[in-house]
Design an enzyme around this catalytic site. Structure first.
Site, PDB file in Angstrom:
ATOM      1  N   PRO A 181       0.199 -10.620  -0.728  1.00 43.94           N
ATOM      2  CA  PRO A 181      -0.616 -11.797  -0.995  1.00 43.94           C
ATOM      3  C   PRO A 181      -1.523 -11.655  -2.214  1.00 43.94           C
ATOM      4  CG  PRO A 181      -1.438 -10.635   0.930  1.00 43.94           C
ATOM      5  CD  PRO A 181      -0.131 -10.010   0.560  1.00 43.94           C
TER       6      PRO A 181
ATOM      7  N   ARG B 131      -6.687 -13.590 -11.558  1.00 43.81           N
ATOM      8  CA  ARG B 131      -7.578 -13.276 -10.441  1.00 43.81           C
ATOM      9  C   ARG B 131      -8.306 -11.962 -10.712  1.00 43.81           C
ATOM     10  NH1 ARG B 131      -6.203 -10.218  -5.247  1.00 43.81           N
ATOM     11  NH2 ARG B 131      -8.089 -10.495  -4.001  1.00 43.81           N
TER      12      ARG B 131
ATOM     13  N   ARG C 168     -13.740   1.036  -3.218  1.00 44.34           N
ATOM     14  CA  ARG C 168     -14.112  -0.360  -2.990  1.00 44.34           C
ATOM     15  C   ARG C 168     -14.755  -0.525  -1.620  1.00 44.34           C
ATOM     16  NH1 ARG C 168      -9.646  -4.327  -4.775  1.00 44.34           N
ATOM     17  NH2 ARG C 168     -11.441  -5.719  -4.655  1.00 44.34           N
TER      18      ARG C 168
END
Length: 150
Positions: free
Chosen positions: A11, A19, A108
């Site tokens: 996805p 993006r 992250r």
């Protein structure tokens, strides 16, 4: 005939280049796929590329790969951290999978540190941008050359 490798992207990877380019880079998915097909050809591999935002479609493609491909390069996107279904499909496929991430998922958010895919893959490449796909293909080429003939 070249050995076939399936390159699956999950996805939001269809949005590469637009993006969050500061995280994922400016290359489009079409750019990455074209380069992977060319790089694979140089390595003696036929690379077949697919992308889906649907978990079920990715699971189906993994299941269908059994017996048709020598391995899978997989960037499961967010499904990396959530999809037991994809993990189970990989386990059932009985083929090598190399997990790829453009960013370093370990640097992250905490929720990205868990990878269900890594539990059933032969290796993970993360944090090297789109070069990770090239490295995964090189790893497959090396693995396949080292594999004894049946």
């Amino acid at each position: 005939m070249a050995t076939s490798i399936l390159l699956l992207n999950g996805p939001n990877l269809n949005l590469l280049g637009t993006r969050q380019p500061e995280i994922y880079g400016r290359e489009t998915l079409a750019d990455v796929e074209k380069r992977c097909v060319e790089h694979g050809r140089k390595l003696g591999l036929k690379v077949v590329c697919r992308q889906s935002n649907s978990e079920g479609e990715l699971v189906t493609w993994v299941q269908q790969a059994r017996g048709k491909f020598a391995g899978i390069v997989l960037n499961a996107g967010a499904y990396t951290h959530t999809s037991v279904a994809l993990m189970d499909a990989i386990s059932s496929a009985e083929m090598a999978v190399i997990e790829v991430h453009l960013s370093n998922i370990h640097q992250r958010e905490t929720f990205r540190h868990l990878s269900y895919i890594s539990k059933v893959s032969v290796g993970m490449i993360c944090g090297l941008g789109s070069q990770g796909y090239d490295l995964a293909l090189e790893a497959f080429a090396k693995r396949l050359k080292a594999k004894p003939a049946k």
